[in-house]
Design an enzyme around this catalytic site. Structure first.
Site, PDB file in Angstrom:
ATOM      1  N   ALA A  65       0.862  -1.185   0.000  1.00 21.54           N
ATOM      2  CA  ALA A  65       0.000   0.000   0.000  1.00 21.54           C
ATOM      3  C   ALA A  65       0.899   1.235   0.000  1.00 21.54           C
ATOM      4  CB  ALA A  65      -0.881  -0.010   1.244  1.00 21.54           C
ATOM      5  N   GLY A 110       0.387  -5.070   0.778  1.00 20.47           N
ATOM      6  CA  GLY A 110      -0.830  -5.211  -0.027  1.00 20.47           C
ATOM      7  C   GLY A 110      -0.615  -5.969  -1.324  1.00 20.47           C
TER       8      GLY A 110
HETATM    9  N1  COA Z   1       4.521   3.123  -0.867  1.00 18.08           N
HETATM   10  C1  COA Z   1       4.886   4.267  -1.449  1.00 18.08           C
HETATM   11  N2  COA Z   1       5.991   4.404  -2.192  1.00 18.08           N
HETATM   12  C2  COA Z   1       6.765   3.314  -2.353  1.00 18.08           C
HETATM   13  C3  COA Z   1       6.460   2.080  -1.778  1.00 18.08           C
HETATM   14  C4  COA Z   1       5.270   2.002  -1.010  1.00 18.08           C
HETATM   15  N3  COA Z   1       4.843   0.865  -0.448  1.00 18.08           N
HETATM   16  N4  COA Z   1       7.409   1.178  -2.105  1.00 18.08           N
HETATM   17  C5  COA Z   1       8.297   1.845  -2.871  1.00 18.08           C
HETATM   18  N5  COA Z   1       7.907   3.133  -3.018  1.00 18.08           N
HETATM   19  C6  COA Z   1       8.579   4.203  -3.763  1.00 18.08           C
HETATM   20  C7  COA Z   1       9.768   4.759  -3.015  1.00 18.08           C
HETATM   21  O1  COA Z   1       9.374   5.709  -2.064  1.00 18.08           O
HETATM   22  C8  COA Z   1      10.549   5.356  -4.161  1.00 18.08           C
HETATM   23  O2  COA Z   1       9.927   6.558  -4.542  1.00 18.08           O
HETATM   24  P1  COA Z   1      10.833   7.903  -4.743  1.00 18.08           P
HETATM   25  O3  COA Z   1      11.750   7.561  -5.891  1.00 18.08           O
HETATM   26  O4  COA Z   1       9.829   8.960  -5.079  1.00 18.08           O
HETATM   27  O5  COA Z   1      11.567   8.114  -3.460  1.00 18.08           O
HETATM   28  C9  COA Z   1      10.302   4.360  -5.304  1.00 18.08           C
HETATM   29  O6  COA Z   1       9.110   3.675  -4.959  1.00 18.08           O
HETATM   30  C10 COA Z   1      11.411   3.357  -5.476  1.00 18.08           C
HETATM   31  O7  COA Z   1      11.607   2.714  -4.238  1.00 18.08           O
HETATM   32  P2  COA Z   1      13.050   2.563  -3.542  1.00 18.08           P
HETATM   33  O8  COA Z   1      12.819   2.404  -2.076  1.00 18.08           O
HETATM   34  O9  COA Z   1      13.923   3.681  -3.958  1.00 18.08           O
HETATM   35  O10 COA Z   1      13.527   1.204  -4.203  1.00 18.08           O
HETATM   36  P3  COA Z   1      14.577   0.163  -3.600  1.00 18.08           P
HETATM   37  O11 COA Z   1      14.840  -0.807  -4.705  1.00 18.08           O
HETATM   38  O12 COA Z   1      15.720   0.844  -2.966  1.00 18.08           O
HETATM   39  O13 COA Z   1      13.781  -0.584  -2.418  1.00 18.08           O
HETATM   40  C11 COA Z   1      11.870  -1.731  -1.455  1.00 18.08           C
HETATM   41  C12 COA Z   1      12.675  -1.389  -2.736  1.00 18.08           C
HETATM   42  C13 COA Z   1      10.613  -2.467  -1.895  1.00 18.08           C
HETATM   43  C14 COA Z   1      12.722  -2.591  -0.528  1.00 18.08           C
HETATM   44  C15 COA Z   1      11.500  -0.419  -0.725  1.00 18.08           C
HETATM   45  O14 COA Z   1      10.929   0.485  -1.661  1.00 18.08           O
HETATM   46  C16 COA Z   1      10.491  -0.624   0.371  1.00 18.08           C
HETATM   47  O15 COA Z   1      10.821  -1.074   1.445  1.00 18.08           O
HETATM   48  N6  COA Z   1       9.207  -0.264   0.100  1.00 18.08           N
HETATM   49  C17 COA Z   1       8.159  -0.357   1.099  1.00 18.08           C
HETATM   50  C18 COA Z   1       7.668  -1.766   1.226  1.00 18.08           C
HETATM   51  C19 COA Z   1       6.594  -1.860   2.293  1.00 18.08           C
HETATM   52  O16 COA Z   1       6.826  -1.618   3.468  1.00 18.08           O
HETATM   53  N7  COA Z   1       5.376  -2.242   1.881  1.00 18.08           N
HETATM   54  C20 COA Z   1       4.268  -2.446   2.780  1.00 18.08           C
HETATM   55  C21 COA Z   1       3.533  -1.207   2.967  1.00 18.08           C
HETATM   56  S1  COA Z   1       2.187  -1.423   4.120  1.00 18.08           S
END
Ligand code: COA
Length: 257
Positions: A65, A110
């Site tokens: 999400a 999600g």
């Molecule tokens: N919600 C909103 N934005 C998200 C997202 C999420 N769940 N997951 C990734 N993004 C966004 C990041 O903020 C980033 O945006 P930006 O470039 O504007 O800063 C973009 O997607 C790329 O993500 P990034 O974190 O830079 O990629 P990464 O390869 O370094 O890491 C993850 C990938 C998936 C490990 C990391 O993005 C992450 O931990 N995301 C959240 C996962 C999560 O907790 N999901 C459950 C939510 S309830």
């Protein structure tokens, strides 16, 4: 259909629903869910759609999400988001047609929960699946604490939900979270092959089998056995049953309607 975050096409009886918010790793917000709800309604109504596939891109199926939206949220908005999520998930899980999640890259929060609503999960070897909500000070709110234990048991679920750490595709296969792991370049062809097999099966029987399995899970064994019996007997009134058995006896392929 006017869509911003999802690419939708129906090809040869297979509906392909591709999450398309690549700059946010396909994170799901209310707009994505509303689009998905419309698409699922169309898939249910359209008789030419036989199998439904959810997919993302190479880097992400869905990374959860949208945390930016949730960060600004309060109790009321959390209810609004989860009401919408649960409504869309119910439509997906209750679809009377087979559903496949073709997972590549991140399937977190999600995203993992949407995959859990599908009948099958095929994972590319670069997949990472998990429910990281605990690391954000919350818990899964889209069925994660309910659907995951029902699928893989309490012990494996506790590891995923309480640590919040994602698992690799091979581990997901080992605990039964996914049906199959395939090399990333083969994900779509493998998914299409499974969809092709499912497409050949008779639709009324598919529907009945899904109902029996899914409803049966929340019933006592005795109630579930009676549900199965009723659905089994109901199918004896279908043209597909006549055709399926006649084809077997005549040593030919069935030609289902
Ligand atoms: N919600 C909103 N934005 C998200 C997202 C999420 N769940 N997951 C990734 N993004 C966004 C990041 O903020 C980033 O945006 P930006 O470039 O504007 O800063 C973009 O997607 C790329 O993500 P990034 O974190 O830079 O990629 P990464 O390869 O370094 O890491 C993850 C990938 C998936 C490990 C990391 O993005 C992450 O931990 N995301 C959240 C996962 C999560 O907790 N999901 C459950 C939510 S309830």
């Amino acid at each position: 259909m006017d869509l911003e975050y999802i690419i939708f096409k129906v090809e040869d009886g297979i509906a392909w629903i591709q999450f398309n918010r690549p700059d946010k790793l396909n994170a799901v917000n209310a707009k994505v869910l509303e689009e998905l709800e419309k698409i699922l309604f169309q898939c249910e109504q359209d008789d030419t759609v036989r199998v439904i596939v959810l997919r993302g891109n190479e880097k992400a199926f869905v990374a959860g999400a949208d945390i930016k939206d949730m960060a600004a949220g309060d109790i009321q908005s959390a209810y609004a988001l989860t009401d919408l999520t649960l409504r869309v998930q119910e439509r997906l899980a209750d679809l009377p047609k087979p559903t496949i999640a073709a997972v590549s890259g991140f399937a977190l929060g999600g995203g993992c929960e949407l995959a859990l609503c599908c009948d099958f999960r095929i994972a590319a070897d670069n997949s990472r699946l998990g429910l990281p909500e605990i690391t954000l000070g919350i818990i899964p709110g889209g069925g994660g604490t309910q659907r995951l234990p029902r699928l893989v048991g309490l012990s494996a679920s506790a590891e995923i939900i309480l640590t919040g750490e994602s698992i690799k595709a091979e581990k997901a296969l080992q605990i039964g979270l996914v049906n199959k792991v395939v090399p990333l370049p083969e994900l779509i062809s493998e998914t299409a092959a499974l969809a092709g097999t499912l497409k050949q099966r008779p639709s009324m029987a598919l529907r009945a089998a899904k109902t029996a399995m899914r409803k049966g899970l929340s019933m006592s064994l005795k109630e579930g056995l009676h549900l199965e019996q009723d659905l089994f007997c109901m199918l004896f009134g279908t043209e597909d049953k006549k055709e399926g058995m006649a084809a077997f006896l005549e040593k030919r392929k069935p030609n289902y309607r």
